[in-house]
Design a protein around this motif. Structure first.
Motif, PDB file in Angstrom:
ATOM      1  N   GLY A 194      67.670 -30.096  19.001  1.00 17.35           N
ATOM      2  CA  GLY A 194      66.546 -30.399  18.128  1.00 17.35           C
ATOM      3  C   GLY A 194      65.607 -29.228  17.984  1.00 17.35           C
ATOM      4  O   GLY A 194      65.104 -28.938  16.882  1.00 17.35           O
ATOM      5  N   ARG A 195      65.376 -28.532  19.080  1.00 17.82           N
ATOM      6  CA  ARG A 195      64.503 -27.361  19.035  1.00 17.82           C
ATOM      7  C   ARG A 195      65.098 -26.260  18.169  1.00 17.82           C
ATOM      8  O   ARG A 195      64.391 -25.629  17.372  1.00 17.82           O
ATOM      9  CB  ARG A 195      64.297 -26.870  20.458  1.00 17.82           C
ATOM     10  N   ALA A 196      66.412 -26.026  18.311  1.00 22.30           N
ATOM     11  CA  ALA A 196      67.058 -25.003  17.490  1.00 22.30           C
ATOM     12  C   ALA A 196      66.960 -25.346  16.003  1.00 22.30           C
ATOM     13  O   ALA A 196      66.725 -24.475  15.161  1.00 22.30           O
ATOM     14  CB  ALA A 196      68.522 -24.847  17.905  1.00 22.30           C
ATOM     15  N   GLU A 197      67.145 -26.627  15.689  1.00 23.46           N
ATOM     16  CA  GLU A 197      67.026 -27.052  14.284  1.00 23.46           C
ATOM     17  C   GLU A 197      65.616 -26.793  13.753  1.00 23.46           C
ATOM     18  O   GLU A 197      65.445 -26.357  12.604  1.00 23.46           O
ATOM     19  CB  GLU A 197      67.381 -28.531  14.148  1.00 23.46           C
ATOM     20  N   ARG A 198      64.606 -27.047  14.588  1.00 23.09           N
ATOM     21  CA  ARG A 198      63.222 -26.803  14.159  1.00 23.09           C
ATOM     22  C   ARG A 198      62.973 -25.317  13.920  1.00 23.09           C
ATOM     23  O   ARG A 198      62.312 -24.930  12.943  1.00 23.09           O
ATOM     24  CB  ARG A 198      62.244 -27.354  15.204  1.00 23.09           C
ATOM     25  N   ILE A 199      63.501 -24.480  14.800  1.00 25.56           N
ATOM     26  CA  ILE A 199      63.339 -23.032  14.631  1.00 25.56           C
ATOM     27  C   ILE A 199      64.004 -22.572  13.342  1.00 25.56           C
ATOM     28  O   ILE A 199      63.440 -21.765  12.577  1.00 25.56           O
ATOM     29  CB  ILE A 199      63.912 -22.276  15.842  1.00 25.56           C
ATOM     30  N   VAL A 200      65.208 -23.063  13.084  1.00 26.86           N
ATOM     31  CA  VAL A 200      65.926 -22.653  11.871  1.00 26.86           C
ATOM     32  C   VAL A 200      65.167 -23.100  10.623  1.00 26.86           C
ATOM     33  O   VAL A 200      65.080 -22.351   9.635  1.00 26.86           O
ATOM     34  CB  VAL A 200      67.362 -23.213  11.881  1.00 26.86           C
ATOM     35  N   ARG A 201      64.605 -24.299  10.658  1.00 26.59           N
ATOM     36  CA  ARG A 201      63.800 -24.743   9.516  1.00 26.59           C
ATOM     37  C   ARG A 201      62.605 -23.818   9.300  1.00 26.59           C
ATOM     38  O   ARG A 201      62.260 -23.464   8.166  1.00 26.59           O
ATOM     39  CB  ARG A 201      63.315 -26.177   9.723  1.00 26.59           C
ATOM     40  N   ASN A 202      61.969 -23.411  10.390  1.00 26.92           N
ATOM     41  CA  ASN A 202      60.830 -22.501  10.289  1.00 26.92           C
ATOM     42  C   ASN A 202      61.246 -21.163   9.682  1.00 26.92           C
ATOM     43  O   ASN A 202      60.584 -20.638   8.780  1.00 26.92           O
ATOM     44  CB  ASN A 202      60.202 -22.270  11.668  1.00 26.92           C
ATOM     45  N   ILE A 203      62.344 -20.615  10.199  1.00 24.48           N
ATOM     46  CA  ILE A 203      62.821 -19.318   9.693  1.00 24.48           C
ATOM     47  C   ILE A 203      63.238 -19.441   8.232  1.00 24.48           C
ATOM     48  O   ILE A 203      63.009 -18.538   7.417  1.00 24.48           O
ATOM     49  CB  ILE A 203      63.989 -18.803  10.555  1.00 24.48           C
ATOM     50  N   GLY A 204      63.852 -20.575   7.903  1.00 25.16           N
ATOM     51  CA  GLY A 204      64.356 -20.786   6.548  1.00 25.16           C
ATOM     52  C   GLY A 204      63.286 -20.784   5.477  1.00 25.16           C
ATOM     53  O   GLY A 204      63.591 -20.644   4.280  1.00 25.16           O
ATOM     54  N   ARG A 205      62.026 -20.954   5.871  1.00 28.00           N
ATOM     55  CA  ARG A 205      60.936 -20.863   4.894  1.00 28.00           C
ATOM     56  C   ARG A 205      60.777 -19.446   4.358  1.00 28.00           C
ATOM     57  O   ARG A 205      60.301 -19.245   3.243  1.00 28.00           O
ATOM     58  CB  ARG A 205      59.624 -21.335   5.527  1.00 28.00           C
ATOM     59  N   ASP A 206      61.180 -18.458   5.168  1.00 24.73           N
ATOM     60  CA  ASP A 206      60.971 -17.059   4.786  1.00 24.73           C
ATOM     61  C   ASP A 206      62.257 -16.254   4.635  1.00 24.73           C
ATOM     62  O   ASP A 206      62.244 -15.178   4.028  1.00 24.73           O
ATOM     63  CB  ASP A 206      60.084 -16.372   5.833  1.00 24.73           C
ATOM     64  N   TYR A 207      63.356 -16.762   5.212  1.00 23.61           N
ATOM     65  CA  TYR A 207      64.623 -16.021   5.166  1.00 23.61           C
ATOM     66  C   TYR A 207      65.748 -16.964   4.739  1.00 23.61           C
ATOM     67  O   TYR A 207      65.649 -18.178   4.907  1.00 23.61           O
ATOM     68  CB  TYR A 207      64.955 -15.424   6.541  1.00 23.61           C
TER      69      TYR A 207
ATOM     70  N   LEU B   9      62.789 -13.879  16.325  1.00 20.50           N
ATOM     71  CA  LEU B   9      62.829 -14.893  17.378  1.00 20.50           C
ATOM     72  C   LEU B   9      61.780 -14.676  18.469  1.00 20.50           C
ATOM     73  O   LEU B   9      61.698 -15.465  19.409  1.00 20.50           O
ATOM     74  CB  LEU B   9      64.224 -14.954  17.997  1.00 20.50           C
ATOM     75  N   HIS B  10      60.985 -13.632  18.345  1.00 21.62           N
ATOM     76  CA  HIS B  10      59.917 -13.417  19.317  1.00 21.62           C
ATOM     77  C   HIS B  10      58.834 -14.476  19.099  1.00 21.62           C
ATOM     78  O   HIS B  10      58.506 -14.823  17.962  1.00 21.62           O
ATOM     79  CB  HIS B  10      59.323 -12.022  19.163  1.00 21.62           C
ATOM     80  N   PRO B  11      58.272 -15.032  20.173  1.00 23.76           N
ATOM     81  CA  PRO B  11      57.239 -16.060  20.003  1.00 23.76           C
ATOM     82  C   PRO B  11      56.095 -15.655  19.090  1.00 23.76           C
ATOM     83  O   PRO B  11      55.506 -16.497  18.397  1.00 23.76           O
ATOM     84  CB  PRO B  11      56.762 -16.304  21.440  1.00 23.76           C
ATOM     85  N   SER B  12      55.775 -14.366  19.061  1.00 26.18           N
ATOM     86  CA  SER B  12      54.656 -13.910  18.232  1.00 26.18           C
ATOM     87  C   SER B  12      54.958 -13.940  16.746  1.00 26.18           C
ATOM     88  O   SER B  12      54.039 -13.827  15.928  1.00 26.18           O
ATOM     89  CB  SER B  12      54.262 -12.484  18.636  1.00 26.18           C
ATOM     90  N   ALA B  13      56.247 -14.110  16.379  1.00 26.58           N
ATOM     91  CA  ALA B  13      56.614 -14.090  14.962  1.00 26.58           C
ATOM     92  C   ALA B  13      56.232 -15.376  14.238  1.00 26.58           C
ATOM     93  O   ALA B  13      56.228 -15.423  13.002  1.00 26.58           O
ATOM     94  CB  ALA B  13      58.111 -13.833  14.812  1.00 26.58           C
ATOM     95  N   GLY B  14      55.952 -16.437  14.986  1.00 25.15           N
ATOM     96  CA  GLY B  14      55.487 -17.659  14.376  1.00 25.15           C
ATOM     97  C   GLY B  14      56.552 -18.707  14.105  1.00 25.15           C
ATOM     98  O   GLY B  14      56.235 -19.797  13.598  1.00 25.15           O
ATOM     99  N   TYR B  15      57.817 -18.430  14.454  1.00 24.22           N
ATOM    100  CA  TYR B  15      58.895 -19.390  14.201  1.00 24.22           C
ATOM    101  C   TYR B  15      59.286 -20.157  15.468  1.00 24.22           C
ATOM    102  O   TYR B  15      60.070 -21.101  15.416  1.00 24.22           O
ATOM    103  CB  TYR B  15      60.132 -18.673  13.662  1.00 24.22           C
ATOM    104  N   TYR B  16      58.759 -19.740  16.591  1.00 30.17           N
ATOM    105  CA  TYR B  16      59.146 -20.280  17.893  1.00 30.17           C
ATOM    106  C   TYR B  16      58.767 -21.754  18.030  1.00 30.17           C
ATOM    107  O   TYR B  16      57.739 -22.199  17.515  1.00 30.17           O
ATOM    108  CB  TYR B  16      58.470 -19.472  19.003  1.00 30.17           C
ATOM    109  N   GLU B  17      59.600 -22.493  18.723  1.00 25.35           N
ATOM    110  CA  GLU B  17      59.337 -23.888  19.065  1.00 25.35           C
ATOM    111  C   GLU B  17      59.644 -24.082  20.552  1.00 25.35           C
ATOM    112  O   GLU B  17      60.624 -23.525  21.062  1.00 25.35           O
ATOM    113  CB  GLU B  17      60.208 -24.840  18.247  1.00 25.35           C
ATOM    114  N   PRO B  18      58.843 -24.859  21.280  1.00 28.50           N
ATOM    115  CA  PRO B  18      59.130 -25.110  22.695  1.00 28.50           C
ATOM    116  C   PRO B  18      60.303 -26.067  22.858  1.00 28.50           C
ATOM    117  O   PRO B  18      60.705 -26.742  21.911  1.00 28.50           O
ATOM    118  CB  PRO B  18      57.832 -25.741  23.203  1.00 28.50           C
TER     119      PRO B  18
END
Length: 289
Positions: A108-121, A164-173
């Motif tokens: 679930g966390r990986a899916e959330r990260i991919v959704r976040n990244i998918g907004r920009d890439y 994938l760095h937490p500072s990039a804004g796509y990270y999910e716990p």
């Protein structure tokens, strides 16, 4: 456990296959370790044991001793803590329930990260699934591989240093038990718990000393001190703790195939320390060569 001296070194007790975030099958991991001169090894995939049989068979065919293991995810406050478990019972109900929960939340966390990244890439969940095997614990390394295949980044390192760095804004716990629970689960399943690469950024990121004392009281076996990411200052502190409490000290490569530059045998564990792990464990037997 008996006959603990049936193994021979060099010994590498921290290697990953494509059942977690490595890039090679369990059998290929064993073949690579053997090619680098390793004669006793442990497969320690993240939060799962599905590679044990394949790795054990490959080890037997090459005359290598195999210690079944796992790297259990844990978390203390903001710190990620990984606990290596050796020779535990893989059917222990409490430990299996916890690893099932960890792996489920990772997806679930990986899916959330991919959704976040998918907004920009231009990255989709299907791209990540294409970089996994059926039994893999899906995580950020697979997202990194998908980013590489899509031509968005150069390699895994670039992905972790950037998108994938937490500072990039796509990270999910993600969910992980506290280290005390992790150590107790491994120990109660008859295994030996060793904290993996505990000082990768020095004293400021090291677990607090009172927590370390709690872990030792709960049955912690030792520390993985010889690891390429541990700092010299951190190693000195943990070596002192290990001497004071007569703990096991290991050294390992943390091999991930093409996923990391680490090579089998770049750090190793002494025969005496491997013997202590085997003597202490009651959950499952080593598979001697």
């Amino acid at each position: 456990m008996t006959d603990v001296q049936r193994f021979t070194g060099p010994n590498d007790l921290h290697l990953h296959s494509n059942h977690s975030d490595g890039t090679e099958s369990p059998a290929e991991v064993v073949r690579q370790a053997h090619a680098y001169g390793i004669r006793t090894l442990a497969l320690t995939d993240h939060d799962r044991t599905t590679g044990w049989d394949e790795a054990g068979e490959a080890a037997a065919s090459l005359g290598v001793t195999f210690l079944p293991g796992m790297e259990l995810s844990a978390k203390h406050e903001w710190r990620s803590v990984h606990v290596l478990g050796y020779l535990f019972d893989p059917e222990d109900a409490a430990l299996r329930a916890e690893t099932d929960r960890i792996r489920s939340d990772r997806v679930g966390r990986a899916e959330r990260i991919v959704r976040n990244i998918g907004r920009d890439y231009d990255l989709r969940w299907e791209d990540v699934l294409g970089q996994t095997t059926l039994d893999a614990t899906i995580g950020r390394p697979h997202i990194a591989d998908a980013l590489v295949v899509r031509g968005i980044v150069r390699d895994r390192s670039a992905a972790f240093d950037g998108i994938l760095h937490p500072s990039a804004g796509y990270y999910e716990p993600h969910y992980a038990p506290d280290p005390l629970t992790a150590v107790r689960l491994i120990t109660q399943a008859g295994g030996v718990a060793v904290i993996a690469h505990p000082v990768t950024a020095g004293r400021d990121r090291m677990m607090p000393l009172p927590l370390i004392e709690q872990l030792i009281a709960a049955g912690l076996g030792g520390f993985e001190i010889d690891h390429r990411e541990n700092t010299a200052a951190g190693r000195r502190v943990l070596q002192g703790i290990a001497v004071t409490h007569d703990l096991i000290v290991t050294g390992s490569s943390d091999y991930h195939g093409a996923g990391k530059p680490n090579r089998p045998g770049e750090n190793t564990t002494s025969d005496a320390m491997v013997a202590r792990i085997i003597e202490r464990a009651t959950g499952t037997d080593p598979r001697f060569a």
